[in-house]
Design an enzyme around this catalytic site. Structure first.
Site, mmCIF file in Angstrom:
data_model
loop_
_atom_site.group_PDB
_atom_site.id
_atom_site.type_symbol
_atom_site.label_atom_id
_atom_site.label_comp_id
_atom_site.label_asym_id
_atom_site.label_seq_id
_atom_site.Cartn_x
_atom_site.Cartn_y
_atom_site.Cartn_z
ATOM 1 N N TYR A 130 -5.027 3.820 -5.709
ATOM 2 C CA TYR A 130 -5.693 2.941 -6.758
ATOM 3 C C TYR A 130 -6.050 1.666 -6.158
ATOM 4 O O TYR A 130 -6.452 0.842 -7.019
ATOM 5 C CB TYR A 130 -4.351 2.595 -7.851
ATOM 6 C CG TYR A 130 -3.993 3.586 -8.816
ATOM 7 C CD1 TYR A 130 -3.616 5.024 -8.341
ATOM 8 C CD2 TYR A 130 -3.819 3.398 -10.185
ATOM 9 C CE1 TYR A 130 -3.080 5.815 -9.376
ATOM 10 C CE2 TYR A 130 -3.520 4.240 -10.985
ATOM 11 C CZ TYR A 130 -2.957 5.719 -10.435
ATOM 12 O OH TYR A 130 -2.562 6.603 -11.353
ATOM 13 N N LYS A 180 2.553 12.905 1.713
ATOM 14 C CA LYS A 180 1.867 14.229 1.827
ATOM 15 C C LYS A 180 1.367 13.988 3.358
ATOM 16 O O LYS A 180 0.017 14.073 3.619
ATOM 17 C CB LYS A 180 0.775 14.374 0.848
ATOM 18 C CG LYS A 180 0.009 15.815 0.911
ATOM 19 C CD LYS A 180 0.835 16.764 0.575
ATOM 20 C CE LYS A 180 0.185 18.074 0.909
ATOM 21 N NZ LYS A 180 1.025 19.394 0.745
ATOM 22 N N ASP A 213 4.646 17.803 -2.829
ATOM 23 C CA ASP A 213 4.499 19.176 -3.634
ATOM 24 C C ASP A 213 5.990 19.621 -3.853
ATOM 25 O O ASP A 213 6.357 20.180 -4.835
ATOM 26 C CB ASP A 213 3.690 20.043 -2.912
ATOM 27 C CG ASP A 213 3.641 20.237 -1.629
ATOM 28 O OD1 ASP A 213 4.439 19.320 -0.776
ATOM 29 O OD2 ASP A 213 2.799 20.765 -0.963
ATOM 30 N N ASP A 237 2.807 8.093 -10.085
ATOM 31 C CA ASP A 237 2.429 8.060 -11.492
ATOM 32 C C ASP A 237 2.554 9.743 -11.936
ATOM 33 O O ASP A 237 2.852 10.006 -12.952
ATOM 34 C CB ASP A 237 0.663 7.903 -11.459
ATOM 35 C CG ASP A 237 -0.049 8.352 -12.740
ATOM 36 O OD1 ASP A 237 0.556 7.792 -13.819
ATOM 37 O OD2 ASP A 237 -1.106 9.076 -12.662
ATOM 38 N N ASP A 241 5.489 11.399 -15.029
ATOM 39 C CA ASP A 241 5.105 12.126 -16.056
ATOM 40 C C ASP A 241 5.948 13.504 -16.311
ATOM 41 O O ASP A 241 6.730 13.791 -17.314
ATOM 42 C CB ASP A 241 3.594 12.666 -16.152
ATOM 43 C CG ASP A 241 2.778 11.593 -17.132
ATOM 44 O OD1 ASP A 241 3.198 10.364 -17.155
ATOM 45 O OD2 ASP A 241 1.912 12.172 -18.012
HETATM 46 C C1 IPM Z 1 0.529 5.063 -16.277
HETATM 47 C C2 IPM Z 1 -0.859 5.513 -16.518
HETATM 48 C C3 IPM Z 1 -1.737 4.637 -15.718
HETATM 49 C C4 IPM Z 1 -1.718 4.779 -14.275
HETATM 50 C C5 IPM Z 1 -3.497 4.914 -16.158
HETATM 51 C C6 IPM Z 1 -3.388 4.738 -17.531
HETATM 52 C C7 IPM Z 1 -4.273 4.015 -15.288
HETATM 53 O O1 IPM Z 1 -1.068 6.780 -16.202
HETATM 54 O O2 IPM Z 1 0.879 3.880 -16.335
HETATM 55 O O3 IPM Z 1 1.438 5.988 -15.722
HETATM 56 O O4 IPM Z 1 -2.094 5.875 -13.713
HETATM 57 O O5 IPM Z 1 -0.856 3.950 -13.820
HETATM 58 MN MN MN Z 2 0.552 7.740 -15.896
#
Ligand code: IPM
Ligand code: MN
Ligand code: NAD
Length: 346
Positions: A130, A180, A213, A237, A241
């Site tokens: 990032y 990785k 992975d 990130d 999720d």
């Molecule tokens: C998160 C989000 C952000 C990230 C995006 C919206 C830039 O997905 O906070 O997980 O990738 O950090």
């Molecule tokens: Mn995210």
């Protein structure tokens, strides 16, 4: 003592979930005083920027920021996110992003047998994939080029890995580092070396290197073998999720962006986005936002209030007062009301 908190409700479901977090914190009487900042995509449509030019200075004047979500289908995501969320994280140098993933009683697991899940992700939050380094050339031509360059610094990796070791020391004593470094030969190899170097400082923490992975698979197949996971910005990130899904869904997950050991204003936000598909319907799950307020209270030096609020979230989930994404029928505000009621009852 008064804590001055800036609130950025933001876009989509952001304002809906943040309202419930505020309600819960207000019921605690922990001395939190809110200042609402109207930054986000509506602000952008009116003025052409997501936040004012002095936004970082404005934010530095507060003890914490609570943010809902950012992102609107009418504006490109790379504009809204780079202009607001990533500017705050990077501009304030909030280098550690903490994301606890715990499956609470009463929340259905997506996995057969509903195994316990209790992991803490420590995501590098300012550099790596990032870093924002890159560019495009030869626009529209066949030989158009786009470069997106990851940047890993020894200082940046060391501070986040050390923090993750410290957290592992206070939990179950296991640190898993995700990289990785088979396909990528530079940044993640530096990362692995730093993890090895710091291991000597933490003889009581068991550490391991797992390729990202394989780690994704292990999170699903053997979640309880994971305690603290430290990962780069992008890997953190993606994995969080997945972790959110393991704790019931996107609406359950909380996060804190911190610069440990400094007095920099920290930022608290649910892991989910603006969820345009359900925005405005009053059905968004506010738990991730309320849980983010728990993390905020800890950082504000209110551990008792934080503990009470976490207990209230747990109580409400156990009682089955849940939004539809986690198998219930309650509306966003009903979950918030139930949290407030639980605080009054205990
Ligand atoms: C998160 C989000 C952000 C990230 C995006 C919206 C830039 O997905 O906070 O997980 O990738 O950090
Ligand atoms: Mn995210
Ligand atoms: P998202 O997290 O907004 O939504 C993914 C899925 O999860 C959707 O089906 C949504 O309905 C569901 N969901 C999310 N939050 C929920 C909640 N509280 N309760 C119930 N269900 C919930 O991710 P996306 O769809 O990839 O992104 C939408 C927008 O949000 C994009 O503009 C993206 O850039 C932005 N985004 C912002 C942040 C942030 O501000 N921190 C984080 C992630 C994505």
């Amino acid at each position: 003592m008064t804590h001055r908190v800036a609130v950025i409700p933001g876009d989509g479901v952001g304002p809906e979930v943040v309202a419930e977090a505020r309600k819960a914190v207000d019921a605690l009487d922990a001395g939190v005083e809110w200042t609402e900042l109207p930054w986000g995509s509506s602000y952008y449509r009116e003025r052409g920027t997501m936040m004012p030019g002095d936004a970082l200075d404005v934010v530095r004047g507060f003890d914490a920021v609570l943010l809902g979500a950012v992102g609107d289908p009418s504006v490109p995501d790379y504009v809204t996110l780079w202009d607001l969320l990533l500017t705050l994280r990077q501009g304030l140098d909030l280098w550690a992003n903490l994301r606890p993933a715990r499956l609470l009683d009463g929340i259905p697991s997506p996995l057969a047998g509903g195994p316990a899940v209790d992991m803490l992700f420590v995501r590098e939050n300012t550099e790596g994939e990032y870093a924002g380094v890159g560019g495009r050339a030869h626009a529209g031509l066949e030989n158009e080029v786009a470069l997106e360059t990851s940047v890993f610094t020894r200082t940046g990796v060391r501070r986040v890995v050390r923090f993750a070791y410290e957290l592992a020391q206070r939990r179950r004593g296991l640190l898993t580092s995700a990289t990785k470094s088979n396909a990528s030969r530079y940044g993640y190899v530096l990362w692995d070396e730093v993890v090895e170097e710091l291991a000597a400082e933490f003889p009581d923490v068991q550490h391991e290197h797992v390729l990202v992975d394989a780690l994704a698979a292990r999170m699903v197949s053997r979640p309880l073998t994971l305690d603290v996971v430290v990962a780069s910005n992008l890997f953190g990130d993606v994995l969080t999720d997945l972790a959110a899904a393991l704790q019931g869904g996107m609406g359950m997950a909380a996060s804190a962006s911190l610069a440990p050991g400094t007095d920099t204003t920290p930022l608290f936000e649910p892991v989910h986005g603006s969820a345009p598909d359900i925005a405005g319907q009053g059905v968004a799950n506010p738990v991730g936002a309320i849980w983010s307020a728990v993390l905020m209270l800890v950082e504000l030096g209110e551990p008792i209030a934080a503990e009470r609020l976490m207990r209230a979230i747990e109580d409400v989930c156990r009682k089955g007062i849940r939004t539809r994404d986690v198998g219930g029928t309650a509306r966003t505000s009903e979950v918030g009301d139930a949290v407030v009621q639980s605080l009054r009852d205990h």
